[in-house]
Design a protein around this motif. Structure first.
Motif, PDB file in Angstrom:
ATOM      1  N   ALA A   7       0.839  -1.199   0.000  1.00 58.43           N
ATOM      2  CA  ALA A   7       0.000   0.000   0.000  1.00 58.43           C
ATOM      3  C   ALA A   7       0.872   1.245   0.000  1.00 58.43           C
ATOM      4  O   ALA A   7       1.843   1.328   0.739  1.00 58.43           O
ATOM      5  N   LEU A   8       0.512   2.187  -0.852  1.00 60.18           N
ATOM      6  CA  LEU A   8       1.153   3.496  -0.928  1.00 60.18           C
ATOM      7  C   LEU A   8       0.069   4.553  -0.767  1.00 60.18           C
ATOM      8  O   LEU A   8      -1.131   4.240  -0.812  1.00 60.18           O
ATOM      9  N   VAL A   9       0.466   5.786  -0.635  1.00 61.70           N
ATOM     10  CA  VAL A   9      -0.482   6.887  -0.519  1.00 61.70           C
ATOM     11  C   VAL A   9       0.066   8.056  -1.322  1.00 61.70           C
ATOM     12  O   VAL A   9       1.276   8.272  -1.368  1.00 61.70           O
ATOM     13  N   THR A  10      -0.825   8.786  -1.984  1.00 62.71           N
ATOM     14  CA  THR A  10      -0.379   9.981  -2.700  1.00 62.71           C
ATOM     15  C   THR A  10      -0.227  11.120  -1.702  1.00 62.71           C
ATOM     16  O   THR A  10      -0.805  11.101  -0.613  1.00 62.71           O
ATOM     17  N   TRP A  79      -6.645  -9.478  -5.146  1.00 65.94           N
ATOM     18  CA  TRP A  79      -5.801  -8.301  -5.361  1.00 65.94           C
ATOM     19  C   TRP A  79      -4.356  -8.494  -4.935  1.00 65.94           C
ATOM     20  O   TRP A  79      -3.563  -7.556  -5.013  1.00 65.94           O
ATOM     21  N   LYS A  80      -3.965  -9.675  -4.486  1.00 65.01           N
ATOM     22  CA  LYS A  80      -2.628  -9.831  -3.901  1.00 65.01           C
ATOM     23  C   LYS A  80      -1.490  -9.540  -4.872  1.00 65.01           C
ATOM     24  O   LYS A  80      -0.360  -9.325  -4.445  1.00 65.01           O
ATOM     25  N   HIS A  81      -1.772  -9.506  -6.150  1.00 65.33           N
ATOM     26  CA  HIS A  81      -0.738  -9.213  -7.148  1.00 65.33           C
ATOM     27  C   HIS A  81      -0.728  -7.733  -7.529  1.00 65.33           C
ATOM     28  O   HIS A  81      -0.093  -7.350  -8.503  1.00 65.33           O
ATOM     29  N   THR A  82      -1.437  -6.908  -6.734  1.00 65.84           N
ATOM     30  CA  THR A  82      -1.605  -5.496  -7.063  1.00 65.84           C
ATOM     31  C   THR A  82      -1.170  -4.607  -5.909  1.00 65.84           C
ATOM     32  O   THR A  82      -1.549  -4.834  -4.770  1.00 65.84           O
ATOM     33  N   GLN A  83      -0.363  -3.615  -6.242  1.00 63.72           N
ATOM     34  CA  GLN A  83       0.003  -2.602  -5.255  1.00 63.72           C
ATOM     35  C   GLN A  83      -1.126  -1.579  -5.211  1.00 63.72           C
ATOM     36  O   GLN A  83      -1.538  -1.044  -6.239  1.00 63.72           O
ATOM     37  N   LEU A  84      -1.643  -1.323  -4.021  1.00 68.68           N
ATOM     38  CA  LEU A  84      -2.746  -0.395  -3.828  1.00 68.68           C
ATOM     39  C   LEU A  84      -2.192   0.992  -3.531  1.00 68.68           C
ATOM     40  O   LEU A  84      -1.308   1.140  -2.687  1.00 68.68           O
ATOM     41  N   VAL A  85      -2.684   1.981  -4.242  1.00 71.31           N
ATOM     42  CA  VAL A  85      -2.297   3.368  -3.994  1.00 71.31           C
ATOM     43  C   VAL A  85      -3.556   4.125  -3.606  1.00 71.31           C
ATOM     44  O   VAL A  85      -4.513   4.191  -4.380  1.00 71.31           O
ATOM     45  N   ARG A 111      -1.369  -0.966  -9.339  1.00 69.04           N
ATOM     46  CA  ARG A 111      -0.341  -1.369 -10.300  1.00 69.04           C
ATOM     47  C   ARG A 111      -0.061  -2.838 -10.055  1.00 69.04           C
ATOM     48  O   ARG A 111       0.103  -3.273  -8.909  1.00 69.04           O
ATOM     49  N   ALA A 112      -0.005  -3.622 -11.114  1.00 72.14           N
ATOM     50  CA  ALA A 112       0.341  -5.034 -10.967  1.00 72.14           C
ATOM     51  C   ALA A 112       1.819  -5.149 -10.601  1.00 72.14           C
ATOM     52  O   ALA A 112       2.668  -4.474 -11.185  1.00 72.14           O
ATOM     53  N   PHE A 113       2.093  -5.986  -9.600  1.00 72.63           N
ATOM     54  CA  PHE A 113       3.482  -6.229  -9.220  1.00 72.63           C
ATOM     55  C   PHE A 113       4.206  -6.963 -10.344  1.00 72.63           C
ATOM     56  O   PHE A 113       3.598  -7.733 -11.086  1.00 72.63           O
ATOM     57  N   THR A 114       5.509  -6.739 -10.452  1.00 66.58           N
ATOM     58  CA  THR A 114       6.325  -7.467 -11.418  1.00 66.58           C
ATOM     59  C   THR A 114       6.527  -8.900 -10.935  1.00 66.58           C
ATOM     60  O   THR A 114       6.253  -9.214  -9.767  1.00 66.58           O
ATOM     61  N   PHE A 153       4.217   7.193  -9.267  1.00 62.92           N
ATOM     62  CA  PHE A 153       2.889   7.803  -9.394  1.00 62.92           C
ATOM     63  C   PHE A 153       2.421   7.745 -10.839  1.00 62.92           C
ATOM     64  O   PHE A 153       1.295   7.368 -11.124  1.00 62.92           O
ATOM     65  N   ASP A 154       3.305   8.128 -11.758  1.00 68.19           N
ATOM     66  CA  ASP A 154       2.923   8.152 -13.161  1.00 68.19           C
ATOM     67  C   ASP A 154       2.591   6.764 -13.683  1.00 68.19           C
ATOM     68  O   ASP A 154       1.695   6.599 -14.511  1.00 68.19           O
ATOM     69  N   ALA A 155       3.277   5.731 -13.176  1.00 69.48           N
ATOM     70  CA  ALA A 155       3.007   4.361 -13.614  1.00 69.48           C
ATOM     71  C   ALA A 155       1.723   3.815 -12.999  1.00 69.48           C
ATOM     72  O   ALA A 155       1.008   3.033 -13.630  1.00 69.48           O
ATOM     73  N   VAL A 156       1.419   4.227 -11.780  1.00 73.54           N
ATOM     74  CA  VAL A 156       0.291   3.672 -11.049  1.00 73.54           C
ATOM     75  C   VAL A 156      -0.964   4.510 -11.187  1.00 73.54           C
ATOM     76  O   VAL A 156      -2.069   4.000 -11.163  1.00 73.54           O
ATOM     77  N   CYS A 157      -0.812   5.794 -11.334  1.00 70.93           N
ATOM     78  CA  CYS A 157      -1.953   6.699 -11.240  1.00 70.93           C
ATOM     79  C   CYS A 157      -2.176   7.496 -12.505  1.00 70.93           C
ATOM     80  O   CYS A 157      -2.276   8.729 -12.471  1.00 70.93           O
TER      81      CYS A 157
END
Length: 162
Positions: A7-10, A79-85, A111-114, A153-157
């Motif tokens: 999890a990230l936050v803007t 959602w376990k393969h996804t980073q939540l922002v 964003r999907a994790f690599t 941010f640009d890749a995820v949002c």
């Protein structure tokens, strides 16, 4: 490779969280599973939402004293393969979420994790509500606050251009 943050936050969402913490004290998020308010991160005073034994702690956002981000166990599996922002945009928030009166609403971006990130995450078991109740805490490696112009941010949002 270290496991990435789930999890990230803007910066915009972190700023609103700081304001809400000033009014309400400690906060928490629970990623809604799509019932009344759709699938959105719901912000509550910490402890006002009862975390279930199977809920999963995605992380603790480095905002104020920390803001835990929870998701239901079944939704985590999807959602376990996804980073939540967690981001914020103008609009009416969910009726139960603290930002509703602010004219803003929290929303989830992802964003999907690599493949490498997924392998690292497989080595780090998620902390469930039952684990947390027993005193288990996730490793703390700092939650990244992302803002427009950051590569993450640009890749995820990506925002629609219009």
């Amino acid at each position: 490779m270290d496991a990435p943050n789930r999890a990230l936050v803007t910066e915009a969402a972190a700023e609103l969280l700081r304001t809400l913490q000033g009014r309400h004290g400690a906060l928490m998020f629970h990623q809604s599973g799509g019932c009344c308010d759709g699938s959105s991160p719901m912000c509550y005073p910490d402890g006002d939402f009862v975390v279930g034994d199977r809920d999963v702690l995605l992380g603790v956002l480095d905002v104020g004293d920390g803001v835990p981000v929870w998701i239901s166990g079944p939704q985590f599996e999807a959602w376990k393969h996804t980073q939540l922002v967690i981001d914020v945009v103008p609009g009416r928030g969910g009726g139960f979420s603290l930002e509703a009166p602010e004219g803003m609403r929290f929303l989830s971006r992802g964003r999907a994790f690599t493949d490498d990130e997924n392998r690292a995450l497989e080595q780090a078991a998620p902390v469930t509500g039952a684990d947390y109740e027993r005193g288990v805490r996730p490793p703390s490696h700092g939650t990244r606050v992302v803002s427009e112009g950051d590569a993450e941010f640009d890749a995820v949002c990506p925002l629609p251009q219009g």
